[in-house]
Design an enzyme around this catalytic site. Sequence first.
Site, PDB file in Angstrom:
ATOM      1  N   HIS A   2       0.843  -1.204   0.000  1.00 54.79           N
ATOM      2  CA  HIS A   2       0.000   0.000   0.000  1.00 54.79           C
ATOM      3  C   HIS A   2       0.879   1.255   0.000  1.00 54.79           C
ATOM      4  CE1 HIS A   2      -4.052   1.755   1.580  1.00 54.79           C
ATOM      5  NE2 HIS A   2      -3.380   2.666   0.893  1.00 54.79           N
ATOM      6  N   HIS A  46       1.382   5.128  -2.137  1.00 55.18           N
ATOM      7  CA  HIS A  46       0.898   6.101  -3.127  1.00 55.18           C
ATOM      8  C   HIS A  46       2.011   6.910  -3.764  1.00 55.18           C
ATOM      9  CE1 HIS A  46      -3.338   5.522  -2.061  1.00 55.18           C
ATOM     10  NE2 HIS A  46      -2.888   5.358  -0.836  1.00 55.18           N
ATOM     11  N   ALA A  56      -8.882  10.820   3.088  1.00 55.84           N
ATOM     12  CA  ALA A  56      -8.312  11.803   2.165  1.00 55.84           C
ATOM     13  C   ALA A  56      -8.803  11.612   0.734  1.00 55.84           C
ATOM     14  CB  ALA A  56      -6.795  11.719   2.222  1.00 55.84           C
ATOM     15  N   HIS A  57      -9.904  10.851   0.571  1.00 52.98           N
ATOM     16  CA  HIS A  57     -10.470  10.685  -0.777  1.00 52.98           C
ATOM     17  C   HIS A  57     -11.517  11.761  -1.021  1.00 52.98           C
ATOM     18  CE1 HIS A  57      -8.859   6.517  -1.600  1.00 52.98           C
ATOM     19  NE2 HIS A  57      -8.562   6.719  -0.331  1.00 52.98           N
ATOM     20  N   ASN A  76      -7.972   2.495  10.669  1.00 51.39           N
ATOM     21  CA  ASN A  76      -8.074   3.821  10.051  1.00 51.39           C
ATOM     22  C   ASN A  76      -9.133   3.828   8.962  1.00 51.39           C
ATOM     23  OD1 ASN A  76      -4.660   3.718  10.588  1.00 51.39           O
ATOM     24  ND2 ASN A  76      -5.932   5.313  11.484  1.00 51.39           N
ATOM     25  N   ARG A  87     -20.179  -3.575  21.680  1.00 51.64           N
ATOM     26  CA  ARG A  87     -21.484  -4.130  21.296  1.00 51.64           C
ATOM     27  C   ARG A  87     -21.649  -4.206  19.779  1.00 51.64           C
ATOM     28  NH1 ARG A  87     -23.090  -1.562  26.064  1.00 51.64           N
ATOM     29  NH2 ARG A  87     -23.513   0.392  24.980  1.00 51.64           N
ATOM     30  N   GLY A 129       3.327   5.222  14.031  1.00 52.30           N
ATOM     31  CA  GLY A 129       3.221   5.811  15.361  1.00 52.30           C
ATOM     32  C   GLY A 129       2.161   6.899  15.439  1.00 52.30           C
ATOM     33  N   HIS A 143      -0.887   6.843  12.928  1.00 54.61           N
ATOM     34  CA  HIS A 143      -2.170   6.267  12.508  1.00 54.61           C
ATOM     35  C   HIS A 143      -2.763   5.334  13.555  1.00 54.61           C
ATOM     36  CE1 HIS A 143      -1.196   7.749   8.502  1.00 54.61           C
ATOM     37  NE2 HIS A 143      -2.368   7.367   8.082  1.00 54.61           N
ATOM     38  N   ASP A 198       1.402   3.278   3.382  1.00 51.83           N
ATOM     39  CA  ASP A 198       0.392   4.221   2.862  1.00 51.83           C
ATOM     40  C   ASP A 198       1.094   5.548   2.543  1.00 51.83           C
ATOM     41  OD1 ASP A 198      -2.071   5.077   2.014  1.00 51.83           O
ATOM     42  OD2 ASP A 198      -2.965   5.266   3.995  1.00 51.83           O
TER      43      ASP A 198
END
Length: 393
Positions: free
Chosen positions: A75, A77, A152-153, A231, A239, A261, A263, A286
């Site tokens: 993952h 970008h 962030a989309h 995240n 519950r 550290g 996220h 990420d």
Amino acid sequence: MIVLRDGRLVLPGGVRRGDLHVRDGRIAANGPPATTPHATETPRTAETPRTAETPGADEIDLGGRYVVPGFVDMHVHGGAGASYQSGSDEDARRVAGFHLAAGTTTTIASLVTGTGRELADAVAALAGPAADGLIAGIHLEGPYLARERCGAHDPALLRPPDIAEFRHLAGLGRGHVRMITLAPELPGALELVRAAADAGVIAAVGHTEAPGAVARAAFDAGARVATHLFNAMRPLHHREGGPVAAALNDPRVTVEIVNDGVHVEPGVVALAFRAAGPGRVALITDAMAATGMGDGDYRLGVMDVRVRDGRATLAGGSSIAGSTITMADAFRHAVTGVGVPIAQAAEAAALTPARALGIDSRVGSLEPGKDADLLVLDDDLAVARVMKRGRWL
Ligand SMILES: [Zn+2]
């Protein structure tokens, strides 16, 4: 032939002091040091190479330094100021090259939500670098994500699952679209999970508000990954366990963790390792374009991102927008910040993601027959040297 003498070899079962032999770009043997006088263990190949018997061997004495498998990041970008999203070959080389130098020898290119046209262009463009082996595949993070958990989309570009669009994108990727993250509660999502499985694309549950029952249905339909667990998903509640409990409780599912550290708090990362058990946590970065660049203003897809003190957030908001770490940082933080044993941290940074991606017969561990993708670490666990397919960088 390259012989790495006297390293601490970080193997799937634990750390073993010994030599590593590399031939023709692959790991030929890992065994006890040739100089150990009373070694009872024999290397895993028939031969016991010694320099005298292997003229031309390039020998390096590691003096007990750690050797770990090259990292596998499922993952990513961007990095070094560039993003895979641009679809430019030059940018793809820049991002992959930056992460490779930092120790990631296998990388997936992740695309955030975009218009149909933008995603089609990016996927078609990245099929080239994927066919060349520069990247190990493409991850579509979106566009079928939950508005409430868009992170962030761009919320304006999110849409319900569209199987025809997915198949079109997969076709443009010429077999290199490896994963798609989607929210399973959206209409038609489970059909898309099944279509992905049929197309050989891993369905991943993420950016989701799904209750546990819906997440479990997605895993039953074939989804096999939870995208950056905790995240951008409904949080664990006693519950209503949501996607977190559904993923951790399902042995078929690999859970991604952004281990910077920021996220996920170290205590929760430790909890996830314990709850999931061996071989199920995949560390990811990420990472976005700012990685390796320092503070400043950047873009993630169409969104403006501000990086201050290494922390990336959406401009004008507080949403975390990817990380600015490399996998080497994620690995080191797992050991020093979370307290994960080094062999388990290496597994989470290499073998587990390789297995999730179905490429563990070639990469992910220091076992004979696999690509010689490996890293020599300093005493402080920083990456000192990187070897990819038998060649030092
Ligand atoms: Zn992402």
